[in-house]
Design a protein around this motif. Structure first.
Motif, PDB file in Angstrom:
ATOM      1  N   VAL A  18       8.202   9.952  -7.127  1.00 18.71           N
ATOM      2  CA  VAL A  18       8.362   9.491  -5.738  1.00 18.71           C
ATOM      3  C   VAL A  18       7.755   8.089  -5.603  1.00 18.71           C
ATOM      4  CG1 VAL A  18       7.738   9.953  -3.320  1.00 18.71           C
ATOM      5  CG2 VAL A  18       8.253  11.858  -4.861  1.00 18.71           C
ATOM      6  N   ILE A  19       6.556   7.939  -6.184  1.00 22.42           N
ATOM      7  CA  ILE A  19       5.845   6.659  -6.080  1.00 22.42           C
ATOM      8  C   ILE A  19       6.617   5.547  -6.783  1.00 22.42           C
ATOM      9  CG2 ILE A  19       3.714   5.450  -6.753  1.00 22.42           C
ATOM     10  CD1 ILE A  19       3.293   7.557  -4.544  1.00 22.42           C
ATOM     11  N   MET A  20       7.156   5.833  -7.953  1.00 20.01           N
ATOM     12  CA  MET A  20       7.854   4.779  -8.695  1.00 20.01           C
ATOM     13  C   MET A  20       9.086   4.306  -7.929  1.00 20.01           C
ATOM     14  SD  MET A  20       5.674   4.294 -10.870  1.00 20.01           S
ATOM     15  CE  MET A  20       6.487   2.807 -11.417  1.00 20.01           C
ATOM     16  N   PRO A  75      -1.061   1.400  -9.344  1.00 21.34           N
ATOM     17  CA  PRO A  75      -0.886   2.754  -9.860  1.00 21.34           C
ATOM     18  C   PRO A  75      -2.131   3.614  -9.627  1.00 21.34           C
ATOM     19  CG  PRO A  75      -1.409   1.260 -11.651  1.00 21.34           C
ATOM     20  CD  PRO A  75      -1.250   0.413 -10.435  1.00 21.34           C
ATOM     21  N   ARG A  76      -1.897   4.915  -9.610  1.00 23.18           N
ATOM     22  CA  ARG A  76      -2.977   5.868  -9.337  1.00 23.18           C
ATOM     23  C   ARG A  76      -3.166   6.816 -10.526  1.00 23.18           C
ATOM     24  NH1 ARG A  76      -3.862   5.460  -3.669  1.00 23.18           N
ATOM     25  NH2 ARG A  76      -4.930   7.253  -2.833  1.00 23.18           N
ATOM     26  N   THR A  77      -2.258   6.736 -11.494  1.00 23.31           N
ATOM     27  CA  THR A  77      -2.335   7.593 -12.687  1.00 23.31           C
ATOM     28  C   THR A  77      -1.898   6.751 -13.899  1.00 23.31           C
ATOM     29  OG1 THR A  77      -0.017   8.283 -12.542  1.00 23.31           O
ATOM     30  CG2 THR A  77      -1.615   9.654 -11.361  1.00 23.31           C
ATOM     31  N   SER A 109       0.856  -1.178   0.000  1.00 26.15           N
ATOM     32  CA  SER A 109       0.000   0.000   0.000  1.00 26.15           C
ATOM     33  C   SER A 109       0.895   1.232   0.000  1.00 26.15           C
ATOM     34  CB  SER A 109      -0.889  -0.012   1.253  1.00 26.15           C
ATOM     35  OG  SER A 109      -1.287   1.305   1.570  1.00 26.15           O
ATOM     36  N   THR A 110       0.878   1.971  -1.100  1.00 29.81           N
ATOM     37  CA  THR A 110       1.733   3.167  -1.151  1.00 29.81           C
ATOM     38  C   THR A 110       1.269   4.187  -0.104  1.00 29.81           C
ATOM     39  OG1 THR A 110       0.418   3.730  -3.105  1.00 29.81           O
ATOM     40  CG2 THR A 110       2.700   3.075  -3.467  1.00 29.81           C
ATOM     41  N   GLY A 111      -0.049   4.236   0.155  1.00 29.79           N
ATOM     42  CA  GLY A 111      -0.542   5.154   1.197  1.00 29.79           C
ATOM     43  C   GLY A 111       0.086   4.829   2.548  1.00 29.79           C
ATOM     44  N   GLY A 145      -5.126  16.247  -0.109  1.00 27.81           N
ATOM     45  CA  GLY A 145      -5.946  15.292  -0.868  1.00 27.81           C
ATOM     46  C   GLY A 145      -5.488  15.186  -2.311  1.00 27.81           C
ATOM     47  N   ALA A 146      -4.263  15.657  -2.585  1.00 26.13           N
ATOM     48  CA  ALA A 146      -3.701  15.576  -3.947  1.00 26.13           C
ATOM     49  C   ALA A 146      -2.812  14.342  -4.054  1.00 26.13           C
ATOM     50  CB  ALA A 146      -2.890  16.833  -4.235  1.00 26.13           C
ATOM     51  N   LEU A 147      -2.334  14.069  -5.260  1.00 27.29           N
ATOM     52  CA  LEU A 147      -1.461  12.910  -5.446  1.00 27.29           C
ATOM     53  C   LEU A 147      -0.004  13.300  -5.267  1.00 27.29           C
ATOM     54  CD1 LEU A 147      -3.055  11.083  -8.511  1.00 27.29           C
ATOM     55  CD2 LEU A 147      -3.324  10.570  -6.074  1.00 27.29           C
ATOM     56  N   VAL A 148       0.757  12.382  -4.726  1.00 24.79           N
ATOM     57  CA  VAL A 148       2.202  12.548  -4.571  1.00 24.79           C
ATOM     58  C   VAL A 148       2.812  12.360  -5.966  1.00 24.79           C
ATOM     59  CG1 VAL A 148       4.212  11.459  -3.475  1.00 24.79           C
ATOM     60  CG2 VAL A 148       2.074  11.730  -2.194  1.00 24.79           C
ATOM     61  N   LEU A 200       3.770   5.729   2.564  1.00 23.35           N
ATOM     62  CA  LEU A 200       3.966   7.184   2.659  1.00 23.35           C
ATOM     63  C   LEU A 200       3.673   7.690   4.062  1.00 23.35           C
ATOM     64  CD1 LEU A 200       2.330   8.196  -0.753  1.00 23.35           C
ATOM     65  CD2 LEU A 200       4.740   8.471  -0.148  1.00 23.35           C
ATOM     66  N   ARG A 201       2.599   7.174   4.682  1.00 24.03           N
ATOM     67  CA  ARG A 201       2.273   7.627   6.046  1.00 24.03           C
ATOM     68  C   ARG A 201       3.392   7.246   7.017  1.00 24.03           C
ATOM     69  NH1 ARG A 201      -2.816   6.914   3.991  1.00 24.03           N
ATOM     70  NH2 ARG A 201      -2.833   4.673   4.309  1.00 24.03           N
ATOM     71  N   ALA A 202       3.970   6.049   6.838  1.00 20.84           N
ATOM     72  CA  ALA A 202       5.084   5.635   7.704  1.00 20.84           C
ATOM     73  C   ALA A 202       6.286   6.555   7.470  1.00 20.84           C
ATOM     74  CB  ALA A 202       5.457   4.178   7.410  1.00 20.84           C
ATOM     75  N   PHE A 207       1.195  17.118  -0.118  1.00 23.96           N
ATOM     76  CA  PHE A 207       0.288  16.570  -1.132  1.00 23.96           C
ATOM     77  C   PHE A 207      -0.820  15.762  -0.457  1.00 23.96           C
ATOM     78  CE2 PHE A 207       4.318  16.981  -3.473  1.00 23.96           C
ATOM     79  CZ  PHE A 207       3.904  17.715  -4.559  1.00 23.96           C
ATOM     80  N   ILE A 208      -0.418  14.899   0.468  1.00 26.29           N
ATOM     81  CA  ILE A 208      -1.395  14.028   1.143  1.00 26.29           C
ATOM     82  C   ILE A 208      -2.399  14.868   1.922  1.00 26.29           C
ATOM     83  CG2 ILE A 208      -1.662  12.291   2.959  1.00 26.29           C
ATOM     84  CD1 ILE A 208       0.756  10.899   1.920  1.00 26.29           C
ATOM     85  N   GLU A 209      -1.884  15.859   2.641  1.00 26.71           N
ATOM     86  CA  GLU A 209      -2.776  16.685   3.460  1.00 26.71           C
ATOM     87  C   GLU A 209      -3.787  17.442   2.610  1.00 26.71           C
ATOM     88  OE1 GLU A 209      -0.158  18.916   5.986  1.00 26.71           O
ATOM     89  OE2 GLU A 209       0.098  17.203   7.343  1.00 26.71           O
ATOM     90  N   PRO A 215       0.377   7.678 -16.140  1.00 29.07           N
ATOM     91  CA  PRO A 215       1.850   7.627 -16.200  1.00 29.07           C
ATOM     92  C   PRO A 215       2.459   6.588 -15.235  1.00 29.07           C
ATOM     93  CG  PRO A 215       1.136   9.902 -16.259  1.00 29.07           C
ATOM     94  CD  PRO A 215      -0.098   9.082 -16.015  1.00 29.07           C
ATOM     95  N   GLN A 216       1.859   6.403 -14.053  1.00 34.15           N
ATOM     96  CA  GLN A 216       2.378   5.362 -13.145  1.00 34.15           C
ATOM     97  C   GLN A 216       2.198   3.971 -13.762  1.00 34.15           C
ATOM     98  OE1 GLN A 216       0.780   5.611  -9.121  1.00 34.15           O
ATOM     99  NE2 GLN A 216       1.362   7.764  -8.923  1.00 34.15           N
ATOM    100  N   ALA A 217       1.036   3.738 -14.371  1.00 34.44           N
ATOM    101  CA  ALA A 217       0.783   2.420 -14.984  1.00 34.44           C
ATOM    102  C   ALA A 217       1.743   2.183 -16.142  1.00 34.44           C
ATOM    103  CB  ALA A 217      -0.669   2.339 -15.456  1.00 34.44           C
TER     104      ALA A 217
HETATM  105  P1  AMP Z   1      -4.421   5.896   0.373  1.00 34.90           P
HETATM  106  O1  AMP Z   1      -4.036   5.408   1.716  1.00 34.90           O
HETATM  107  O2  AMP Z   1      -4.175   4.879  -0.720  1.00 34.90           O
HETATM  108  O3  AMP Z   1      -5.810   6.475   0.320  1.00 34.90           O
HETATM  109  O4  AMP Z   1      -3.409   7.108   0.025  1.00 34.90           O
HETATM  110  C1  AMP Z   1      -3.399   8.288   0.816  1.00 34.90           C
HETATM  111  C2  AMP Z   1      -2.732   9.406   0.050  1.00 34.90           C
HETATM  112  O5  AMP Z   1      -1.384   9.039  -0.279  1.00 34.90           O
HETATM  113  C3  AMP Z   1      -3.372   9.758  -1.300  1.00 34.90           C
HETATM  114  O6  AMP Z   1      -4.467  10.639  -1.154  1.00 34.90           O
HETATM  115  C4  AMP Z   1      -2.202  10.375  -2.035  1.00 34.90           C
HETATM  116  O7  AMP Z   1      -1.960  11.696  -1.590  1.00 34.90           O
HETATM  117  C5  AMP Z   1      -1.028   9.523  -1.568  1.00 34.90           C
HETATM  118  N1  AMP Z   1      -0.797   8.358  -2.449  1.00 34.90           N
HETATM  119  C6  AMP Z   1      -0.916   7.030  -2.127  1.00 34.90           C
HETATM  120  N2  AMP Z   1      -0.634   6.245  -3.174  1.00 34.90           N
HETATM  121  C7  AMP Z   1      -0.329   7.083  -4.204  1.00 34.90           C
HETATM  122  C8  AMP Z   1       0.039   6.897  -5.572  1.00 34.90           C
HETATM  123  N3  AMP Z   1       0.145   5.674  -6.116  1.00 34.90           N
HETATM  124  N4  AMP Z   1       0.268   8.006  -6.319  1.00 34.90           N
HETATM  125  C9  AMP Z   1       0.175   9.239  -5.812  1.00 34.90           C
HETATM  126  N5  AMP Z   1      -0.172   9.498  -4.542  1.00 34.90           N
HETATM  127  C10 AMP Z   1      -0.429   8.434  -3.736  1.00 34.90           C
END
Ligand code: AMP
Length: 210
Positions: A63-65, A87-89, A30-32, A56-59, A35-37, A52-54, A91-93
């Motif tokens: 960074v994700i890759m 993937p969330r976008t 889980s990328t979320g 509600g935008a995408l990172v 990232l939180r960790a 970005f997370i705060e 370009p990530q896929a």
């Molecule tokens: P989630 O726990 O999957 O809901 O992710 C929480 C937040 O982390 C998202 O709202 C994004 O800001 C960031 N995030 C998690 N995964 C991704 C990803 N694959 N691409 C971009 N941002 C991500």
């Protein structure tokens, strides 16, 4: 089994990923959660991701890759994995395809936005192990305490109603097009959200043939 779970924030990806992960004995990535960790530990990735997370935008995809490449290289991914939230976008896929990351199925859990908004207000997340609960549909045995590790349950900062709306908009704009991306490759499966977690798991397992 190499599985991607698609779906809006709060669709139940994390919950279903954990169940499938235990049954199939493959890790959930889980990328979320990663990232939180990273934010909690104050790492450079965490510092990059926080704003970005705060919002509600995408990172950023770069960074994700980096995170995904490092995580999938670990030994426990050899027999398969469940990707939750990546993937969330597009370009990530595309980047995943270029890196040779294999996928059997992208499974989308379909839930209406109104259900998501109502649901997110009851979500509780363990501060320690990131396990999620819900005050009505999946309550912990003891209020405020994680069943799995005894950690404290909190409301995720980005589960606040305004941020949930921003995350849903981001989902429809950036992530939902992935359904067409995987459909074109003959890898998309969709399941409708069911009234209970167990019922949704059953539908998912039937769809995946497991
Ligand atoms: P989630 O726990 O999957 O809901 O992710 C929480 C937040 O982390 C998202 O709202 C994004 O800001 C960031 N995030 C998690 N995964 C991704 C990803 N694959 N691409 C971009 N941002 C991500």
């Amino acid at each position: 089994m190499k599985l991607i779970l698609l779906g809006a924030p709060g669709a139940g990806k994390g919950t279903q990923a954990e169940i499938l992960s235990r049954e199939l004995q493959i890790p959930t990535i889980s990328t979320g959660n990663i990232l939180r960790a990273a934010i909690k530990d104050g790492t450079p990735v965490g510092l990059q991701a926080k704003a970005f997370i705060e919002a509600g935008a995408l990172v950023p995809d770069s960074v994700i890759m980096g995170i995904i490449e490092e995580r999938l290289a670990k030994d426990d991914c050899k027999n398969g994995y469940i990707l939750d939230g990546v993937p969330r976008t597009i370009p990530q896929a595309e980047a995943m395809e270029k890196q040779g990351i294999e996928i059997d199925t992208a499974l989308s859990i379909e839930v209406d936005d109104e259900v998501i908004i109502a649901r997110m207000s009851g979500r509780r997340t363990c501060k320690n192990c990131s396990q999620t609960f819900h005050v009505v549909s999946n309550p912990p045995k003891q209020e405020g305490i994680c069943d799995f590790c005894g950690g404290e349950l909190t409301i995720r900062a980005d589960d606040a109603p305004e941020t949930v709306k921003a995350r849903l908009e981001t989902y429809h704009r950036e992530t939902e097009p992935l359904k067409a991306f995987y459909a074109e490759r003959g890898k998309l499966a969709t399941v409708e959200n069911q009234p209970t977690i167990d019922a949704t798991t059953t539908v998912i397992k039937n769809t995946l043939g497991i």
